[in-house]
Design a protein around this motif. Structure first.
Motif, PDB file in Angstrom:
ATOM      1  N   THR A 103       0.845  -1.200   0.000  1.00 33.95           N
ATOM      2  CA  THR A 103       0.000   0.000   0.000  1.00 33.95           C
ATOM      3  C   THR A 103       0.874   1.242   0.000  1.00 33.95           C
ATOM      4  O   THR A 103       2.036   1.196   0.419  1.00 33.95           O
ATOM      5  N   ASP A 104       0.316   2.340  -0.485  1.00 32.46           N
ATOM      6  CA  ASP A 104       1.024   3.614  -0.409  1.00 32.46           C
ATOM      7  C   ASP A 104       0.342   4.574   0.564  1.00 32.46           C
ATOM      8  O   ASP A 104       0.686   5.749   0.634  1.00 32.46           O
ATOM      9  N   ASP A 105      -0.636   4.058   1.317  1.00 34.29           N
ATOM     10  CA  ASP A 105      -1.288   4.862   2.346  1.00 34.29           C
ATOM     11  C   ASP A 105      -0.363   4.953   3.560  1.00 34.29           C
ATOM     12  O   ASP A 105      -0.016   3.938   4.168  1.00 34.29           O
ATOM     13  N   LYS A 106       0.022   6.176   3.923  1.00 40.35           N
ATOM     14  CA  LYS A 106       1.032   6.355   4.961  1.00 40.35           C
ATOM     15  C   LYS A 106       0.582   5.842   6.321  1.00 40.35           C
ATOM     16  O   LYS A 106       1.390   5.298   7.086  1.00 40.35           O
ATOM     17  N   LEU A 107      -0.690   6.011   6.621  1.00 43.27           N
ATOM     18  CA  LEU A 107      -1.196   5.545   7.907  1.00 43.27           C
ATOM     19  C   LEU A 107      -1.150   4.019   7.986  1.00 43.27           C
ATOM     20  O   LEU A 107      -0.721   3.446   8.990  1.00 43.27           O
ATOM     21  N   LEU A 108      -1.577   3.350   6.898  1.00 39.78           N
ATOM     22  CA  LEU A 108      -1.545   1.882   6.870  1.00 39.78           C
ATOM     23  C   LEU A 108      -0.112   1.368   6.925  1.00 39.78           C
ATOM     24  O   LEU A 108       0.169   0.331   7.554  1.00 39.78           O
ATOM     25  N   ILE A 109       0.793   2.078   6.269  1.00 41.25           N
ATOM     26  CA  ILE A 109       2.206   1.689   6.289  1.00 41.25           C
ATOM     27  C   ILE A 109       2.737   1.703   7.715  1.00 41.25           C
ATOM     28  O   ILE A 109       3.391   0.760   8.181  1.00 41.25           O
ATOM     29  N   SER A 110       2.449   2.784   8.442  1.00 38.76           N
ATOM     30  CA  SER A 110       2.928   2.906   9.820  1.00 38.76           C
ATOM     31  C   SER A 110       2.342   1.823  10.718  1.00 38.76           C
ATOM     32  O   SER A 110       3.060   1.190  11.496  1.00 38.76           O
ATOM     33  N   ILE A 111       1.037   1.596  10.587  1.00 34.78           N
ATOM     34  CA  ILE A 111       0.369   0.653  11.480  1.00 34.78           C
ATOM     35  C   ILE A 111       0.788  -0.785  11.191  1.00 34.78           C
ATOM     36  O   ILE A 111       1.212  -1.524  12.094  1.00 34.78           O
ATOM     37  N   PHE A 112       0.684  -1.194   9.919  1.00 35.20           N
ATOM     38  CA  PHE A 112       0.967  -2.591   9.615  1.00 35.20           C
ATOM     39  C   PHE A 112       2.468  -2.886   9.582  1.00 35.20           C
ATOM     40  O   PHE A 112       2.885  -4.009   9.903  1.00 35.20           O
ATOM     41  N   GLY A 113       3.272  -1.896   9.228  1.00 34.56           N
ATOM     42  CA  GLY A 113       4.714  -2.078   9.343  1.00 34.56           C
ATOM     43  C   GLY A 113       5.103  -2.316  10.787  1.00 34.56           C
ATOM     44  O   GLY A 113       5.861  -3.245  11.112  1.00 34.56           O
ATOM     45  N   GLY A 114       4.557  -1.491  11.690  1.00 34.52           N
ATOM     46  CA  GLY A 114       4.819  -1.679  13.113  1.00 34.52           C
ATOM     47  C   GLY A 114       4.282  -2.987  13.640  1.00 34.52           C
ATOM     48  O   GLY A 114       4.890  -3.637  14.503  1.00 34.52           O
ATOM     49  N   LEU A 115       3.119  -3.410  13.121  1.00 33.52           N
ATOM     50  CA  LEU A 115       2.510  -4.662  13.550  1.00 33.52           C
ATOM     51  C   LEU A 115       3.404  -5.855  13.228  1.00 33.52           C
ATOM     52  O   LEU A 115       3.658  -6.715  14.083  1.00 33.52           O
ATOM     53  N   PHE A 116       3.907  -5.916  11.998  1.00 31.91           N
ATOM     54  CA  PHE A 116       4.755  -7.032  11.600  1.00 31.91           C
ATOM     55  C   PHE A 116       6.096  -7.005  12.334  1.00 31.91           C
ATOM     56  O   PHE A 116       6.565  -8.036  12.833  1.00 31.91           O
ATOM     57  N   VAL A 117       6.718  -5.831  12.399  1.00 33.37           N
ATOM     58  CA  VAL A 117       8.018  -5.733  13.068  1.00 33.37           C
ATOM     59  C   VAL A 117       7.880  -6.045  14.552  1.00 33.37           C
ATOM     60  O   VAL A 117       8.688  -6.789  15.126  1.00 33.37           O
ATOM     61  N   GLY A 118       6.843  -5.499  15.201  1.00 32.55           N
ATOM     62  CA  GLY A 118       6.637  -5.755  16.617  1.00 32.55           C
ATOM     63  C   GLY A 118       6.382  -7.222  16.919  1.00 32.55           C
ATOM     64  O   GLY A 118       6.887  -7.768  17.912  1.00 32.55           O
ATOM     65  N   SER A 119       5.591  -7.877  16.062  1.00 34.18           N
ATOM     66  CA  SER A 119       5.336  -9.310  16.246  1.00 34.18           C
ATOM     67  C   SER A 119       6.624 -10.114  16.137  1.00 34.18           C
ATOM     68  O   SER A 119       6.878 -11.026  16.933  1.00 34.18           O
ATOM     69  N   GLY A 120       7.438  -9.764  15.153  1.00 32.35           N
ATOM     70  CA  GLY A 120       8.705 -10.476  14.962  1.00 32.35           C
ATOM     71  C   GLY A 120       9.645 -10.300  16.141  1.00 32.35           C
ATOM     72  O   GLY A 120      10.239 -11.276  16.629  1.00 32.35           O
ATOM     73  N   ILE A 121       9.770  -9.064  16.627  1.00 31.94           N
ATOM     74  CA  ILE A 121      10.641  -8.797  17.779  1.00 31.94           C
ATOM     75  C   ILE A 121      10.131  -9.536  19.010  1.00 31.94           C
ATOM     76  O   ILE A 121      10.908 -10.143  19.757  1.00 31.94           O
ATOM     77  N   GLY A 122       8.816  -9.502  19.224  1.00 32.79           N
ATOM     78  CA  GLY A 122       8.237 -10.153  20.391  1.00 32.79           C
ATOM     79  C   GLY A 122       8.456 -11.652  20.393  1.00 32.79           C
ATOM     80  O   GLY A 122       8.820 -12.243  21.420  1.00 32.79           O
ATOM     81  N   ILE A 123       8.243 -12.291  19.251  1.00 33.20           N
ATOM     82  CA  ILE A 123       8.436 -13.743  19.158  1.00 33.20           C
ATOM     83  C   ILE A 123       9.896 -14.098  19.414  1.00 33.20           C
ATOM     84  O   ILE A 123      10.204 -15.082  20.105  1.00 33.20           O
ATOM     85  N   ALA A 124      10.811 -13.295  18.868  1.00 30.38           N
ATOM     86  CA  ALA A 124      12.238 -13.557  19.080  1.00 30.38           C
ATOM     87  C   ALA A 124      12.601 -13.435  20.562  1.00 30.38           C
ATOM     88  O   ALA A 124      13.301 -14.296  21.113  1.00 30.38           O
ATOM     89  N   ILE A 125      12.108 -12.385  21.226  1.00 29.42           N
ATOM     90  CA  ILE A 125      12.419 -12.179  22.639  1.00 29.42           C
ATOM     91  C   ILE A 125      11.856 -13.310  23.492  1.00 29.42           C
ATOM     92  O   ILE A 125      12.500 -13.773  24.443  1.00 29.42           O
ATOM     93  N   ARG A 126      10.660 -13.764  23.171  1.00 24.24           N
ATOM     94  CA  ARG A 126      10.055 -14.868  23.935  1.00 24.24           C
ATOM     95  C   ARG A 126      10.901 -16.132  23.871  1.00 24.24           C
ATOM     96  O   ARG A 126      10.810 -16.999  24.736  1.00 24.24           O
ATOM     97  N   ASN A 127      11.722 -16.237  22.859  1.00 25.67           N
ATOM     98  CA  ASN A 127      12.558 -17.421  22.701  1.00 25.67           C
ATOM     99  C   ASN A 127      14.027 -17.128  22.974  1.00 25.67           C
ATOM    100  O   ASN A 127      14.914 -17.844  22.512  1.00 25.67           O
ATOM    101  N   GLY A 128      14.283 -16.073  23.745  1.00 19.37           N
ATOM    102  CA  GLY A 128      15.633 -15.809  24.232  1.00 19.37           C
ATOM    103  C   GLY A 128      16.555 -15.163  23.232  1.00 19.37           C
ATOM    104  O   GLY A 128      17.770 -15.402  23.254  1.00 19.37           O
ATOM    105  N   SER A 129      16.016 -14.301  22.360  1.00 16.27           N
ATOM    106  CA  SER A 129      16.847 -13.633  21.361  1.00 16.27           C
ATOM    107  C   SER A 129      16.354 -12.202  21.184  1.00 16.27           C
ATOM    108  O   SER A 129      15.249 -11.859  21.610  1.00 16.27           O
ATOM    109  N   VAL A 130      17.179 -11.360  20.591  1.00 23.34           N
ATOM    110  CA  VAL A 130      16.749 -10.002  20.255  1.00 23.34           C
ATOM    111  C   VAL A 130      17.088  -9.726  18.788  1.00 23.34           C
ATOM    112  O   VAL A 130      18.054 -10.267  18.251  1.00 23.34           O
TER     113      VAL A 130
END
Length: 297
Positions: A103-130
């Motif tokens: 998408t080129d909608d800036k609001l959607l980019i911010s929200i869903f970009g953060g959603l994917f990155v945050g999910s990835g970071i969280g899953i990694a931390i839960r398993n002892g990694s950063v």
């Protein structure tokens, strides 16, 4: 139920791989094509790309090295090794992936970009990694000076987004702040509060072996209480020690593994700890010097 070491190994690294994949999707499909930043080392790498056209994958790995060195003296070697593998994997994913811009909608980019990155970071931390060195910096400064991890990461990103507003534009900085807020919130939801400590109470017949493992393998201080149990008011009773300790959530999975290897029927209670003052929250053994940890946190 006790799982084999092989099962635990593939489970942890499989989940870390999923975290890396989700974070790379957030970066390549949303943030990078539109010049939006995330917080931490990833944000610095993106900012460098906008100014000097250096690939994010290169900058991410190079900029993470000082933080991983800090991690060697702050967290366990197991976490550092996992983090090195995770960061290298994220760099490779970012370098070779070619997702179409969704998408080129800036609001959607911010929200869903953060959603994917945050999910990835969280899953990694839960398993002892950063996946981002700023978390390691936060843990280091917290251990050294008592500054909360959340405040360290917040200050780190305030400086980053201020520079972004100055060298790129205020609009990009504002959307990047939104991305960071979404990322941080999703990360917290995924790992149930990485920035907080967690209290653990353990009841087990094998309390002596568990106490030794927590102090020597995990490197955490602990307190024990005298307890007894039985089968009713007149039933058979047995004296034992109740173990109480406070650890960072990133060490929780390792603690479960240590306890499970000793007594897979141990009774474990976990609870959030929002504030801790005084005492020793956590130590890591210097095996070369054969340090003995205190028995109270």
């Amino acid at each position: 139920m006790r799982h084999s070491k092989t099962y635990n190994f593939f489970s942890e690294y499989g989940q870390i791989a999923l975290g890396v994949l989700l974070a790379s999707i957030g970066l390549k499909a949303f943030l990078l094509p539109n010049g939006f930043l995330d917080g931490g080392v990833t944000g610095i790498a993106i900012l460098i790309k906008t100014q000097f056209n250096i690939k994010v994958s290169y900058s991410l790995v190079i900029l993470s090295i000082p933080f991983l060195i800090l991690g060697y003296y702050t967290v366990s070697k197991r976490i550092v090794i996992k983090s090195i593998i995770s960061i290298l994997a994220l760099g490779l994913f970012i370098h070779f992936e070619n997702f179409d811009t969704i998408t080129d909608d800036k609001l959607l980019i911010s929200i869903f970009g953060g959603l994917f990155v945050g999910s990835g970071i969280g899953i990694a931390i839960r398993n002892g990694s950063v996946l981002d060195g700023s978390e390691i910096l936060g843990v280091y400064l917290n251990d050294r000076f008592g500054i909360s991890i959340g405040k360290v990461i917040l200050l780190f990103n305030v400086i980053l987004f201020s520079i972004t507003a100055w060298v790129i534009s205020t609009e990009v900085a504002l959307y990047s702040i939104l991305t960071y807020i979404v990322t941080a919130k999703v990360t917290d939801l995924t790992i149930e509060g990485f920035e907080d400590f967690i209290g653990v109470t353990i009841v087990s017949k094998e309390y002596l072996a568990i106490k030794k493992a927590i102090m020597e393998e995990l490197g955490a201080g602990l307190t024990t209480y005298k307890g007894s149990k039985g089968y009713g008011s007149t039933g058979q009773q047995e004296d034992f020690d109740i173990i109480h300790t406070i650890i960072n959530r990133i060490d929780l999975k390792k603690m479960h593994r240590l306890i499970e290897d000793i007594d897979d029927r141990a009774f474990i209670i976990e609870f959030d700890v929002n504030n801790v003052k005084g005492g020793v929250l956590r130590h890591y053994l210097d095996k070369k010097k054969s340090k003995v940890l205190p028995t109270k946190p």
